[in-house]
Design a protein around this motif. Sequence first.
Motif, PDB file in Angstrom:
ATOM      1  N   GLY A  40     -75.335  32.996 -71.292  1.00  0.00           N
ATOM      2  CA  GLY A  40     -74.934  32.442 -72.577  1.00  0.00           C
ATOM      3  C   GLY A  40     -73.426  32.433 -72.792  1.00  0.00           C
ATOM      4  N   ASP A  41     -72.664  33.175 -71.967  1.00  0.00           N
ATOM      5  CA  ASP A  41     -71.204  33.190 -72.080  1.00  0.00           C
ATOM      6  C   ASP A  41     -70.552  32.004 -71.378  1.00  0.00           C
ATOM      7  N   ALA A  42     -71.316  31.290 -70.567  1.00  0.00           N
ATOM      8  CA  ALA A  42     -70.754  30.156 -69.823  1.00  0.00           C
ATOM      9  C   ALA A  42     -70.279  29.082 -70.803  1.00  0.00           C
ATOM     10  N   PRO A  43     -69.181  28.396 -70.486  1.00  0.00           N
ATOM     11  CA  PRO A  43     -68.604  27.433 -71.422  1.00  0.00           C
ATOM     12  C   PRO A  43     -69.448  26.172 -71.632  1.00  0.00           C
ATOM     13  N   ASP A  44     -70.314  25.858 -70.669  1.00  0.00           N
ATOM     14  CA  ASP A  44     -71.147  24.661 -70.808  1.00  0.00           C
ATOM     15  C   ASP A  44     -72.402  24.823 -69.947  1.00  0.00           C
ATOM     16  N   PRO A  45     -73.432  24.018 -70.203  1.00  0.00           N
ATOM     17  CA  PRO A  45     -74.694  24.141 -69.466  1.00  0.00           C
ATOM     18  C   PRO A  45     -74.543  23.993 -67.948  1.00  0.00           C
ATOM     19  N   GLU A  46     -73.585  23.198 -67.503  1.00  0.00           N
ATOM     20  CA  GLU A  46     -73.383  22.995 -66.068  1.00  0.00           C
ATOM     21  C   GLU A  46     -72.891  24.263 -65.369  1.00  0.00           C
ATOM     22  N   SER A  47     -72.276  25.158 -66.113  1.00  0.00           N
ATOM     23  CA  SER A  47     -71.736  26.392 -65.541  1.00  0.00           C
ATOM     24  C   SER A  47     -72.767  27.517 -65.512  1.00  0.00           C
ATOM     25  N   ARG A  48     -73.948  27.287 -66.030  1.00  0.00           N
ATOM     26  CA  ARG A  48     -74.973  28.329 -66.103  1.00  0.00           C
ATOM     27  C   ARG A  48     -75.863  28.322 -64.864  1.00  0.00           C
ATOM     28  N   MET A  49     -76.427  29.464 -64.582  1.00  0.00           N
ATOM     29  CA  MET A  49     -77.411  29.556 -63.517  1.00  0.00           C
ATOM     30  C   MET A  49     -78.796  29.322 -64.131  1.00  0.00           C
ATOM     31  N   PRO A  50     -79.793  29.044 -63.321  1.00  0.00           N
ATOM     32  CA  PRO A  50     -81.139  28.860 -63.887  1.00  0.00           C
ATOM     33  C   PRO A  50     -81.598  30.128 -64.605  1.00  0.00           C
ATOM     34  N   GLY A  51     -82.172  29.984 -65.766  1.00  0.00           N
ATOM     35  CA  GLY A  51     -82.667  31.132 -66.520  1.00  0.00           C
ATOM     36  C   GLY A  51     -82.126  31.151 -67.931  1.00  0.00           C
ATOM     37  N   GLY A  52     -82.524  32.157 -68.674  1.00  0.00           N
ATOM     38  CA  GLY A  52     -82.149  32.273 -70.076  1.00  0.00           C
ATOM     39  C   GLY A  52     -80.741  32.764 -70.309  1.00  0.00           C
ATOM     40  N   ASP A  53     -80.325  32.709 -71.572  1.00  0.00           N
ATOM     41  CA  ASP A  53     -78.976  33.112 -71.967  1.00  0.00           C
ATOM     42  C   ASP A  53     -78.670  34.580 -71.688  1.00  0.00           C
ATOM     43  N   ASP A  54     -79.703  35.448 -71.669  1.00  0.00           N
ATOM     44  CA  ASP A  54     -79.477  36.880 -71.475  1.00  0.00           C
ATOM     45  C   ASP A  54     -79.322  37.281 -70.012  1.00  0.00           C
ATOM     46  N   MET A  55     -79.603  36.379 -69.084  1.00  0.00           N
ATOM     47  CA  MET A  55     -79.452  36.725 -67.667  1.00  0.00           C
ATOM     48  C   MET A  55     -77.992  37.052 -67.367  1.00  0.00           C
ATOM     49  N   VAL A  56     -77.778  38.079 -66.554  1.00  0.00           N
ATOM     50  CA  VAL A  56     -76.426  38.501 -66.184  1.00  0.00           C
ATOM     51  C   VAL A  56     -75.927  37.628 -65.033  1.00  0.00           C
ATOM     52  N   MET A  57     -74.803  36.945 -65.277  1.00  0.00           N
ATOM     53  CA  MET A  57     -74.170  36.139 -64.226  1.00  0.00           C
ATOM     54  C   MET A  57     -73.336  37.015 -63.305  1.00  0.00           C
ATOM     55  N   ASN A  58     -72.695  38.026 -63.882  1.00  0.00           N
ATOM     56  CA  ASN A  58     -71.841  38.913 -63.106  1.00  0.00           C
ATOM     57  C   ASN A  58     -71.507  40.140 -63.941  1.00  0.00           C
ATOM     58  N   MET A  59     -71.508  41.296 -63.291  1.00  0.00           N
ATOM     59  CA  MET A  59     -71.074  42.523 -63.946  1.00  0.00           C
ATOM     60  C   MET A  59     -70.572  43.489 -62.885  1.00  0.00           C
ATOM     61  N   ALA A  60     -69.831  44.489 -63.334  1.00  0.00           N
ATOM     62  CA  ALA A  60     -69.266  45.465 -62.410  1.00  0.00           C
ATOM     63  C   ALA A  60     -69.433  46.872 -62.953  1.00  0.00           C
ATOM     64  N   MET A  61     -69.549  47.821 -62.028  1.00  0.00           N
ATOM     65  CA  MET A  61     -69.596  49.231 -62.371  1.00  0.00           C
ATOM     66  C   MET A  61     -68.639  49.963 -61.435  1.00  0.00           C
ATOM     67  N   LYS A  62     -67.706  50.720 -62.014  1.00  0.00           N
ATOM     68  CA  LYS A  62     -66.816  51.571 -61.228  1.00  0.00           C
ATOM     69  C   LYS A  62     -67.535  52.886 -60.984  1.00  0.00           C
ATOM     70  N   LEU A  63     -67.507  53.328 -59.745  1.00  0.00           N
ATOM     71  CA  LEU A  63     -68.130  54.587 -59.360  1.00  0.00           C
ATOM     72  C   LEU A  63     -67.161  55.281 -58.416  1.00  0.00           C
ATOM     73  N   GLY A  64     -66.422  56.236 -58.952  1.00  0.00           N
ATOM     74  CA  GLY A  64     -65.357  56.843 -58.168  1.00  0.00           C
ATOM     75  C   GLY A  64     -64.327  55.772 -57.845  1.00  0.00           C
ATOM     76  N   GLY A  65     -63.966  55.644 -56.586  1.00  0.00           N
ATOM     77  CA  GLY A  65     -63.017  54.627 -56.160  1.00  0.00           C
ATOM     78  C   GLY A  65     -63.672  53.319 -55.760  1.00  0.00           C
ATOM     79  N   ALA A  66     -64.984  53.229 -55.881  1.00  0.00           N
ATOM     80  CA  ALA A  66     -65.716  52.032 -55.467  1.00  0.00           C
ATOM     81  C   ALA A  66     -66.125  51.192 -56.668  1.00  0.00           C
ATOM     82  N   THR A  67     -66.366  49.922 -56.415  1.00  0.00           N
ATOM     83  CA  THR A  67     -66.906  49.019 -57.427  1.00  0.00           C
ATOM     84  C   THR A  67     -68.220  48.470 -56.919  1.00  0.00           C
ATOM     85  N   LEU A  68     -69.232  48.562 -57.744  1.00  0.00           N
ATOM     86  CA  LEU A  68     -70.558  48.019 -57.452  1.00  0.00           C
ATOM     87  C   LEU A  68     -70.731  46.825 -58.376  1.00  0.00           C
ATOM     88  N   MET A  69     -70.959  45.646 -57.817  1.00  0.00           N
ATOM     89  CA  MET A  69     -71.117  44.445 -58.627  1.00  0.00           C
ATOM     90  C   MET A  69     -72.557  43.961 -58.540  1.00  0.00           C
TER      91      MET A  69
END
Length: 140
Positions: free
Chosen positions: A35-64
Motif C-alpha cells: 500500500g506504500d507504493a506510489p502507483d498500482p504498477e509499482s505493487r507486487m501481487p497481493g493486498g496492501d498489507d503485504m510487505v514489499m521490503n523490510m530490514a532487521m539489524k541483528l548485531g552487525g548483520a542485516t536480515l532483510m
Amino acid sequence: MEPMIYLFFKGNCLEAMTRYADILGGEIGGVFRNGDAPDPESRMPGGDDMVMNMAMKLGGATLMASDSSTEMYERPQGFRITLSPPSRAEFDRIYGALAENAQVVEMAPEETFWAERFAMFTDRYGTPWMLNFEGNKAQN
C-alpha cells in the motif's frame, strides 16, 4: 562488503520478522508495504498489507525480508541461518522460542563431537535454522 540474508515469506513476513527481533534482540528498520507504493504498477501481487521490503539489524548483520504471493512463494532450501549463542542457557532459550510449532525438527538439541549443543530445524514460518553452542568443545 558483507553478505546479507534476504528471506521470503508466504504473507506473514511482518509477524515472522517481529518475532525474530523479539527473540534475538534485533531492531526492525523500515517496513514498506504494498500500500506504500506510489502507483498500482509499482505493487507486487497481493493486498496492501503485504510487505514489499523490510530490514532487521541483528548485531552487525542485516536480515532483510518480504512477502511473496502464493504463486511466487518457494520453500527455502539449500541454506540455514546459523546462530552461535554465547551460553547453553541462551541456546536453550533461543531454541525453545524459534522451534515452537516448528514445521520440522531435523535434529533435536544434542551434544555432538564439535559442540555441547547443536540443533537443526525449520520454524513455523518456513525459515531453516541451525544453532550451535560449542561450549567446552570450542577450538582455540
